[in-house]
Structures are given as structure tokens and as C-alpha cells.
Design an enzyme around this catalytic site. Structure first.
Site, PDB file in Angstrom:
ATOM      1  N   LEU A 188       9.205 -46.886  40.709  1.00 46.89           N
ATOM      2  CA  LEU A 188       9.760 -48.140  40.190  1.00 46.89           C
ATOM      3  C   LEU A 188       9.418 -49.306  41.117  1.00 46.89           C
ATOM      4  O   LEU A 188       9.087 -50.402  40.679  1.00 46.89           O
ATOM      5  CB  LEU A 188      11.272 -48.037  39.998  1.00 46.89           C
ATOM      6  CG  LEU A 188      11.903 -49.277  39.364  1.00 46.89           C
ATOM      7  CD1 LEU A 188      11.372 -49.516  37.956  1.00 46.89           C
ATOM      8  CD2 LEU A 188      13.428 -49.178  39.318  1.00 46.89           C
ATOM      9  N   LYS A 233      25.942 -57.008  50.613  1.00 44.63           N
ATOM     10  CA  LYS A 233      26.005 -55.547  50.709  1.00 44.63           C
ATOM     11  C   LYS A 233      27.006 -54.957  49.728  1.00 44.63           C
ATOM     12  O   LYS A 233      28.067 -55.513  49.498  1.00 44.63           O
ATOM     13  CB  LYS A 233      26.405 -55.134  52.119  1.00 44.63           C
ATOM     14  CG  LYS A 233      25.280 -55.235  53.113  1.00 44.63           C
ATOM     15  CD  LYS A 233      25.806 -55.164  54.516  1.00 44.63           C
ATOM     16  CE  LYS A 233      26.378 -53.811  54.821  1.00 44.63           C
ATOM     17  NZ  LYS A 233      25.365 -52.747  54.856  1.00 44.63           N
ATOM     18  N   ASN A 282      24.110 -49.521  52.612  1.00 46.52           N
ATOM     19  CA  ASN A 282      22.964 -50.388  52.864  1.00 46.52           C
ATOM     20  C   ASN A 282      22.268 -50.810  51.581  1.00 46.52           C
ATOM     21  O   ASN A 282      21.131 -51.253  51.588  1.00 46.52           O
ATOM     22  CB  ASN A 282      21.975 -49.685  53.789  1.00 46.52           C
ATOM     23  CG  ASN A 282      22.265 -50.041  55.226  1.00 46.52           C
ATOM     24  OD1 ASN A 282      22.685 -51.157  55.513  1.00 46.52           O
ATOM     25  ND2 ASN A 282      22.069 -49.099  56.114  1.00 46.52           N
ATOM     26  N   SER A 296      10.693 -59.825  68.069  1.00 45.99           N
ATOM     27  CA  SER A 296       9.446 -59.494  67.380  1.00 45.99           C
ATOM     28  C   SER A 296       8.628 -60.754  67.129  1.00 45.99           C
ATOM     29  O   SER A 296       9.163 -61.852  66.974  1.00 45.99           O
ATOM     30  CB  SER A 296       9.736 -58.790  66.064  1.00 45.99           C
ATOM     31  OG  SER A 296      10.543 -59.588  65.245  1.00 45.99           O
ATOM     32  N   ARG A 342      13.050 -53.039  47.278  1.00 51.88           N
ATOM     33  CA  ARG A 342      13.017 -52.641  48.687  1.00 51.88           C
ATOM     34  C   ARG A 342      13.749 -51.334  48.933  1.00 51.88           C
ATOM     35  O   ARG A 342      14.870 -51.147  48.466  1.00 51.88           O
ATOM     36  CB  ARG A 342      13.662 -53.698  49.571  1.00 51.88           C
ATOM     37  CG  ARG A 342      12.955 -54.995  49.592  1.00 51.88           C
ATOM     38  CD  ARG A 342      11.625 -54.884  50.336  1.00 51.88           C
ATOM     39  NE  ARG A 342      11.142 -56.222  50.658  1.00 51.88           N
ATOM     40  CZ  ARG A 342      11.325 -56.810  51.828  1.00 51.88           C
ATOM     41  NH1 ARG A 342      11.951 -56.181  52.808  1.00 51.88           N
ATOM     42  NH2 ARG A 342      10.881 -58.028  52.029  1.00 51.88           N
ATOM     43  N   GLU A 389      28.641 -54.664  60.037  1.00 45.35           N
ATOM     44  CA  GLU A 389      28.598 -53.940  58.770  1.00 45.35           C
ATOM     45  C   GLU A 389      29.132 -52.520  58.902  1.00 45.35           C
ATOM     46  O   GLU A 389      29.406 -51.868  57.896  1.00 45.35           O
ATOM     47  CB  GLU A 389      27.198 -53.959  58.181  1.00 45.35           C
ATOM     48  CG  GLU A 389      26.188 -53.134  58.947  1.00 45.35           C
ATOM     49  CD  GLU A 389      24.802 -53.230  58.322  1.00 45.35           C
ATOM     50  OE1 GLU A 389      24.309 -54.349  58.184  1.00 45.35           O
ATOM     51  OE2 GLU A 389      24.235 -52.194  57.991  1.00 45.35           O
ATOM     52  N   HIS A 405      22.038 -59.461  70.386  1.00 47.25           N
ATOM     53  CA  HIS A 405      21.676 -60.311  69.255  1.00 47.25           C
ATOM     54  C   HIS A 405      22.347 -59.805  67.987  1.00 47.25           C
ATOM     55  O   HIS A 405      22.396 -58.606  67.739  1.00 47.25           O
ATOM     56  CB  HIS A 405      20.150 -60.318  69.078  1.00 47.25           C
ATOM     57  CG  HIS A 405      19.725 -60.873  67.763  1.00 47.25           C
ATOM     58  ND1 HIS A 405      19.830 -62.207  67.462  1.00 47.25           N
ATOM     59  CD2 HIS A 405      19.236 -60.267  66.655  1.00 47.25           C
ATOM     60  CE1 HIS A 405      19.401 -62.392  66.222  1.00 47.25           C
ATOM     61  NE2 HIS A 405      19.047 -61.236  65.702  1.00 47.25           N
ATOM     62  N   HIS A 455      14.009 -67.135  58.074  1.00 48.45           N
ATOM     63  CA  HIS A 455      13.855 -66.604  56.721  1.00 48.45           C
ATOM     64  C   HIS A 455      13.025 -67.536  55.856  1.00 48.45           C
ATOM     65  O   HIS A 455      12.637 -67.192  54.758  1.00 48.45           O
ATOM     66  CB  HIS A 455      15.229 -66.399  56.080  1.00 48.45           C
ATOM     67  CG  HIS A 455      16.107 -65.496  56.885  1.00 48.45           C
ATOM     68  ND1 HIS A 455      16.989 -65.972  57.831  1.00 48.45           N
ATOM     69  CD2 HIS A 455      16.210 -64.150  56.917  1.00 48.45           C
ATOM     70  CE1 HIS A 455      17.606 -64.961  58.394  1.00 48.45           C
ATOM     71  NE2 HIS A 455      17.155 -63.844  57.869  1.00 48.45           N
ATOM     72  N   CYS A 459      16.489 -65.154  64.411  1.00 49.15           N
ATOM     73  CA  CYS A 459      16.230 -63.708  64.386  1.00 49.15           C
ATOM     74  C   CYS A 459      14.768 -63.482  64.769  1.00 49.15           C
ATOM     75  O   CYS A 459      14.068 -64.422  65.161  1.00 49.15           O
ATOM     76  CB  CYS A 459      16.538 -63.172  62.980  1.00 49.15           C
ATOM     77  SG  CYS A 459      16.577 -61.364  62.893  1.00 49.15           S
TER      78      CYS A 459
HETATM   79  N1  GLN Z   1      14.639 -57.610  68.191  1.00 51.42           N
HETATM   80  C1  GLN Z   1      14.594 -57.534  66.768  1.00 51.42           C
HETATM   81  C2  GLN Z   1      13.488 -58.421  66.242  1.00 51.42           C
HETATM   82  O1  GLN Z   1      13.252 -59.429  66.778  1.00 51.42           O
HETATM   83  C3  GLN Z   1      15.910 -57.913  66.140  1.00 51.42           C
HETATM   84  C4  GLN Z   1      15.892 -57.749  64.635  1.00 51.42           C
HETATM   85  C5  GLN Z   1      17.224 -57.961  63.954  1.00 51.42           C
HETATM   86  O2  GLN Z   1      18.120 -58.562  64.471  1.00 51.42           O
HETATM   87  N2  GLN Z   1      17.381 -57.466  62.777  1.00 51.42           N
HETATM   88  O3  GLN Z   1      12.847 -58.140  65.247  1.00 51.42           O
HETATM   89 ZN    ZN Z   2      18.450 -60.686  63.853  1.00 53.79          ZN
END
Ligand code: GLN
Ligand code: ZN
EC number: 2.1.1.14
Length: 759
Positions: free
Chosen positions: A18, A117, A122, A437, A519, A609, A645, A698, A730
Site C-alpha cells: 500500500l 499520535k 507510534n 544530523s 510512512r 510520548e 534535546h 520542517h 531539530c
Molecule cells: N540528533 C538527532 C538528529 O539531529 C535528533 C533527532 C530528533 O530529535 N528526533 O537527527
Molecule cells: Zn528533534
């Protein structure tokens, strides 16, 4: 004979058919007919499976193109005005779920509805939007078509329907001062129409789901149930369905409802069974959700049989056997797995296997000797597993036991640590950094995949990864960031990476579970006591540090997040698993600092969560979750700076726990809420350092210097500027380099401008 059924089956297909069909359709590479064919094949397979296993009912209406709450909105003809043009069809549904791109409509583009959510899973759903002018009209025939299709080959079809109160409750008002509960009478008229159609289709039982009954509902909501179920009463029998937690507290209300049976989840809340049985109205059936729909473990059918036998005696035909919740939360078929270690495959059970567990258990309950023997044999491997030395590691268990005596505190308090850290790190006011990242380009992903397939050896893999790290470090230096990261090119996923590098986890090939829309996620499974055999991140971080004189931030995923995003063992508590993870991470922290890494970030984006559904269980959870985090950081010397974080926007409820983590620096998501989220930190007088995100990762938009400056200034009104950091919301893995570099360069400029102003 004992009645058997499941609450729902995965709709993604055995190999995510799907997902691929949806994405093809969205890209314009296929038409609706092709998409619908894929869906109809999946549904047909699912029904055949239930029929072949001789379940009493085949479940229909559990399929969803995106998620089942959005499906319910379409069924009810309840679509946000901005997306409603004419009669709702499949494309309407996708527009609500995904938004409308500018290119598509030649207009400014209409935003998707919010997604959130589904309880504590999840899996996510699209949030219905309510306002006073809303009307409901059954206008989407999918449910009825599906029932029709299912009835072609099956005797008894039981449709699933999300209940009216849960549908309302799970949505949100989009009009100031409006109370969505006032829409109930109108909504019930639509439900009456649905039930009338079901009756016409010859449906005997309908599964109406009211999972909100497992929450601590406000009184007006709970009190609305009685009238609601009177109003929608028809000749179709109703199985009122609950799951994910106990409904014992609401039994007084539930008992009075005009329904014909009740489903409860005894995998999530076994303690409710006795109370419910005791108070069950005489004419009701009780569907006992005993096969866990949310985990991957083979059921101990033998012990379940012992447990249910007295109940069978008592309730007779009124006892139904079922999965605890929809199987949409489990992977599809264990048989597809070809790489599980010898002798471990029979520890597990995915959706397909759970269907047969339900049936075997019921047969054994009905006294079938063969079935009883089968249940006993079937349970043997998991009984043996619990005792196996492969699973139980005395050294790990001893360390966890000793841990219970400590409080996980750092060796010095923050006020003292911060002096040591300032001396060593020599950072400017408003230091700039990122969350970990950097863009995961096609090249990065291909290199990782090639290594995973064994197409390249470790040495070439390492060389390639070093090149990515070097490039990432150089770009950060060019941008002028103060605290650098290595970029996480080696990580496919922040949890999977650690699951693969720690012992005690098992990963699967096809264990996919739907997360939202197309997803899916493939969580690893905690199978044994967790141990760290070797350092996991030290080589990448020290290589990165060797390339620069700026501080390099080591990057770990925290114990609670690893726990929340994997399938846990069920023979030990979640707390125990978190503690084992914490100790493994504590060793990694030691190794990193000994190798010269002075800043270490331990990400905990999932800590919120993991909260239990009921408020009264929050404290116990937060206590052990906080402690697990602290234990992972406890080996850090005072001069090693620990960051954490979290990326979400509701901190109010957990702010004291967030403070109790005692991280030296916390980075959070704030850019979209315009720093309002900082109010919680201000009111609480949050004592340590904070990096409120000033760049919404985002969005592809590049934030301007002025925009970032005004956000930082807003933050500085709430938090003393000496304790503020400047960073994105993020990680940047989903962005491209061009956007990333432009945005970070603006971020650095903004911080530099304000340094002058504030010093
Ligand atoms: N260290 C992760 C990143 O930068 C943190 C990701 C997250 O908070 N979901 O991708
Ligand atoms: Zn994050």
C-alpha cells in the site's frame, strides 16, 4: 463454540504494497484504478486469512487510505471547508491528510490538517477540525462497499466504526470559544444513518470503538455516552470496544449503555478483567482482548488457557476471544523473516500468527484435546526463552540491581559544573550549535546501504564516512558555528543505530508497522539483557574532533527514547530495560570524554510520548524515566557538558521532570510557537541553559537574520541571555545542503549581531 475475532488487521500489506502504491499515485505515476486494485488485493488477503483461520467474524472497515480517523471524517462527510470542493472523493482525503501543493491547485495551497499520535502508540491520525457550522452527512460509501465485498466470500462480517464520542473527542475546535461536544446531536444523526445502512446490509454485529473510555474523561464527556448510545440504537448489535488501558473506573457509566457487549484490553490492563466480569450486565457478551496486538511476542497460550477456563465456565457462550487491539500496530508476517538467529523465530508472533493464536486458544477453551496439546507445545519456546542464559546476563542484572541504590546525580551541581565548562569550552555569549544530523544525501544513504548489503568492506565504508564527516565539519566551520557535530551520516535512524550496536536487540527484515499515511517504521525488538560490547560512537566523534579546534559534540540517543521506539520485552519491566540502556550509555559517555569529547548530547525526543494514558500513572513513569536519563549522564565529569534535546511543544505538564534531568543544556522546538513555549521554562525558573530552536527545520523556508534575531530577543525576555543558546529546532537530515547552509549562516549572523547588543 467460543466466538473469535480480531479488532483489525494491518492495511499496509505484507511487503508494504500500500505504501508503494500510494506514493506512486501521489507522484502521478499511476492512476486511481491501480491504487484501488492494490488496496482491494490487500483487503481480500486479509479477509481470506481470517476466514481460513475460521474466526467467527471477518472484520471489515479496518482499512484506511491514510488513517482511520481521517477515513471516518470522509465517511461522515466532515471535511475542513478549505478542502471541501464538491462531493468528497479519494483526492479530497489525501488533500486533508497531506495538504495541497501550490503547483496542484494554482492557488496559494491549502494546509493539511494537524496530525497527532494515536493514544500512546507510534501510529498517527489526522485531527478532525470542528466548528459551530459543521454538519455531518454520510457521503462516502467505502465502508458499505467493503462490507459488501467481504460478504461475497464470508458468512459473517463484522464492520468496525470509530464511535461518535471518540471521534469528537480526538478532534479539536477551530473556532474561538466553541465546545465541540455541542455537535454530538448532529453527529448522532449521521451515526443513525450509518447503522441503518448496516442493518440493510444484514450486519449482525458492529464493533464500535470508544477508546477514550480508557482515559480519565471530563465528566460532561463521560455523561454523554448514555444518551448517545440510546440514540443510535438499532437492530444491529453493538460491541462497545475499548483498549490501551483499563476502563474499570468508568464501569458505572458503561454498564448503563444500550449496547450488547464490551471488549476490553487485558494485555494492557489485565487487572480490569475481574472487576469487569463481576459487573458485566447479564445479557452482554465480553470480548476478552488477550492476544497482544501491540507487541511481537508469541503468546503463552498455555497460561492464557488456564486463565480463561474459569471464565469460560462462568460466561459460557458470552465469552469471546480476541486480540487486545487492532493488529495494525504489529508487523505483518513472521514467516517472511529469514535472518533471525537459530532458535529465536519461535519466540515471535506477528499479525498473521496472532490470528491463529486467537483461534487455537478458543478451540482449546472449547475442550478440543488437540488444541490443548497444541497450546502447550506452542508455548514451550517462550517459556524456555525466559530461562535461557542467552537472555539472562547475570552481570547486567547485578549492575541494574546496584543502580537502584543510587540517585544518578552528577558529581557536582550545575552551578559548579558551569564554571568548569566555561573554562574549558571558552564559548561566546549566545553560542551557536545544531541538533546533530546534517543532510542525508543520496550518496550518504547509498554508501550505508552498500555496507549493509556487504557490497563494500568496513575499511572502504569508514573511508567514505570519514569523507562525509570531513565535509560536514568544513561546512560548519565555514558557517561559523561554535559547537560542531559530526553529522550522523552513519545513522539510518537514531534508535536503530544503537539497537544494531548494542547486544540484546534483534532487528527484522520486514517488521514494518504503519506510522502515518504511507510512512512505516521498523522498530527493533529488545530480546535479552542489554549490554554494550564495544564503543559505538567514539571513532566517528573523535575523527570529527581531530579535524577542528572547535568543540565537537558527541551524539547519543537516550535510554527512554530507545525504549519507546522499540518493541520491549515483556518478561521484565520497561523500567528495567531503561536502566540497562542507561548503563550501556553511561559507559559510552565515559569513553567519549576519555577520548577528548567535552560536550555530549543525549537525545530524548520520546520522553513525553512515553507518558501513560492516565494521569495517576505519570509520576511513577517520570520518576524512572528521569532517573534512567540521569544514570546515562552520571559518568560525565563536571567539566563535560551534557546536552539533551526534545522536539515537541508541550512542556507544561512535564517541566519539573525536564528540569530534574539536570542536563547542562537543553535544546527544544520553539520556532513555530514563536517562543511562547518558553513561558513554561520562565515560570518554572528553569535553572540550566536552554537552546530554543530558532529555525523550523520542517519547512524549506530559509529564516532571515531579522526573523531569528527577533526570536532570540523574545527568548532573552524570558531566559537570562547568559544561559541562552542559538540552534535549529531539530536535526537537519531531511533538508538539503543549500537550505541548510543558508539558514545556518543567517543563524550565526543573528547570534553575532546580538552578542554585541547584549554585552
Ligand atoms: N540528533 C538527532 C538528529 O539531529 C535528533 C533527532 C530528533 O530529535 N528526533 O537527527
Ligand atoms: Zn528533534
Amino acid at each position: 463454540m467460543t466466538v473469535t475475532h480480531i479488532l483489525g488487521y494491518p492495511r499496509i500489506g505484507e511487503k508494504r504494497e500500500l505504501k508503494f502504491a500510494l506514493e506512486k499515485y501521489w507522484k502521478g505515476e499511476s492512476d486511481q484504478a491501480a491504487l484501488k486494485q492494490t488496496a482491494s488485493d490487500i483487503k481480500q488477503n486479509n479477509w481470506d486469512l481470517q476466514r481460513d483461520n475460521e474466526l467467527s467474524f471477518v472484520t471489515a472497515g479496518d482499512f484506511a487510505w491514510y488513517d482511520h480517523v481521517l477515513g471516518t471524517s470522509l465517511l461522515l462527510g466532515h471535511v475542513p471547508k478549505r478542502h471541501a470542493n464538491g462531493f468528497p472523493d479519494l483526492d479530497t482525503l489525501f488533500r486533508v491528510g497531506r495538504g495541497q501543493s501550490q503547483a496542484h491547485c494554482g492557488c496559494s495551497g491549502e494546509a493539511a490538517s494537524d496530525m497527532t499520535k494515536w493514544f500512546n502508540t507510534n501510529y498517527h491520525y489526522i485531527v478532525p477540525e470542528f466548528s459551530s457550522q459543521d454538519s455531518f452527512q454520510v457521503s462516502w460509501t467505502q465502508l458499505f462497499d467493503e462490507i459488501n465485498d467481504a460478504q461475497q466470500n464470508n458468512r459473517s462480517v463484522k464492520p468496525v466504526l470509530l464511535g461518535p464520542l471518540s471521534y469528537l473527542y480526538l478532534g479539536k475546535e477551530v473556532e474561538e470559544g466553541f465546545d465541540r461536544l455541542t455537535l454530538l446531536p448532529r453527529l448522532l444523526t449521521a451515526y443513525q444513518a450509518i447503522l441503518a445502512k448496516l442493518e440493510k446490509l444484514g450486519v449482525e454485529w458492529v464493533q464500535i470503538e470508544e477508546p477514550i473510555l480508557a482515559l480519565e474523561l471530563p465528566k460532561p464527556w463521560l455523561n454523554s455516552f448514555k444518551l448517545a448510545y440510546q440514540v443510535i440504537r438499532s437492530d444491529v448489535k453493538v460491541l462497545l470496544t475499548t483498549y490501551f488501558d483499563s476502563i474499570a473506573e468508568s464501569l458505572d457509566v458503561i454498564k448503563q449503555l444500550s449496547v450488547d457487549g464490551l471488549h476490553i484490553d487485558v494485555a494492557a490492563a489485565p487487572e480490569q478483567l475481574d472487576v469487569v466480569v463481576e459487573q458485566l450486565p447479564e445479557e452482554w457478551v465480553l470480548s476478552v482482548g488477550t492476544i497482544n496486538g501491540r507487541n511481537v511476542w508469541r503468546a503463552n497460550l498455555h497460561s492464557k488457557l488456564q486463565q480463561l477456563q474459569p471464565l469460560k465456565q462462568k460466561l459460557g457462550e458470552r465469552l469471546w476471544v480476541a486480540t487486545s487491539c487492532s493488529l495494525l500496530h504489529s508487523p505483518v508476517d513472521l514467516e517472511l523473516e529469514t535472518k533471525l538467529p537459530e532458535g529465536t523465530k519461535n519466540w515471535f508472533s506477528f499479525a498473521k500468527q496472532k490470528v491463529s493464536e486467537v483461534q487455537w486458544l478458543a478451540r482449546a477453551l472449547d475442550g478440543d484435546e488437540n488444541a490443548k496439546q497444541y497450546c502447550a507445545q506452542y508455548s514451550q519456546p517462550i517459556i524456555e526463552r525466559e530461562r535461557s542464559t542467552w537472555v539472562n546476563k547475570p552481570e547486567v542484572q547485578k549492575r541494574v540491581a546496584a543502580l537502584l541504590q543510587t540517585n544518578g546525580d552528577r558529581s557536582a551541581p550545575y552551578v559548579e559544573r558551569t564554571h568548569h565548562q566555561k573554562e574549558i569550552l571558552k564559548l561566546p555569549l549566545l553560542p551557536t550549535t545544531t541538533i546533530g544530523s546534517f543532510p542525508q544525501t543520496a550518496e550518504v544513504r547509498q554508501t550505508r546501504a552498500a555496507y549493509k548489503r556487504n557490497d563494500i568492506e568496513f575499511s572502504s565504508y569508514q573511508t567514505a564516512m570519514h569523507a562525509f564527516i570531513k565535509d560536514t565539519v568544513e561546512r560548519q566551520e565555514a558557517t561559523g558555528l561554535d559547537v560542531l557535530v559530526h553529522g550522523e551520516a552513519e545513522r539510518n535512524d537514531m534508535v536503530e543505530y544503537f539497537a544494531e550496536n548494542l547486544s540484546g536487540f534483534q532487528t527484522t527484515q520486514f517488521g514494518w508497522v504503519q506510522s502515518y499515511g504511507s510512512r512505516c517504521v521498523k522498530p527493533a525488538i529488545v530480546v535479552a539483557d542489554i549490554e554494550r560490547d564495544k564503543p559505538m560512537t567514539v571513532e566517528w566523534s573523535t575523527y570529527a574532533q581531530s579535524l577542528t579546534s572547535k568543540p565537537m559534540k558527541g551524539m547519543l540517543t537516550g535510554p527512554v527514547t530507545i525504549l519507546c521506539w522499540t518493541f520491549p520485552r515483556e518478561d521484565v519491566t520497561r523500567e528495567t530495560i531503561a536502566n540497562q540502556l542507561a548503563l550501556a550509555l553511561q559507559d559510552e559517555v565515559s569513553d567519549l570524554q576519555n577520548a577528548g569529547i567535552n560536550i555530549i548530547q543525549i537525545d530524548e525526543p520520546a520522553i513525553r510520548e512515553g507518558l501513560p494514558l492516565k494521569q495517576r500513572d505519570h509520576k511513577a513513569y517520570l520518576d524512572w524515566a528521569v532517573k534512567a536519563f540521569k544514570v546515562s549522564a552520571a559518568s560525565a565529569k563536571p567539566e563535560t557538558q551534557i546536552h539533551t534535546h526534545m522536539c515537541y511543544s508541550e512542556f507544561n505538564e512535564i517541566i519539573d521532570s525536564v528540569a530534574a534531568l539536570d542536563a547542562d543544556v537543553i535544546t527544544i522546538e520553539t520556532s513555530r510557537s514563536n517562543m511562547e513555549l518558553l513561558n513554561a521554562f520562565e515560570e518554572f525558573n528553569y535553572p540550566n541553559e536552554i537552546g530554543p530552536g530558532v529555525y523550523d527545520i520542517h519547512s524549506p523556508n530559509i529564516p532571515t537574520v531579522e526573523w531569528i534575531e527577533q526570536l532570540i530577543e523574545k527568548a532573552a525576555e524570558r531566559i537570562p541571555v547568559e544561559r541562552l543558546w542559538v540552534n535549529p529546532d531539530c536535526g537537519l537530515k531531511t533538508r538539503n545542503w543549500e537550505e541548510t547552509e543558508a539558514s545556518l549562516s543567517n543563524l550565526v549572523t543573528a547570534a553575532r549581531n546580538l552578542r554585541q547588543k547584549f554585552s
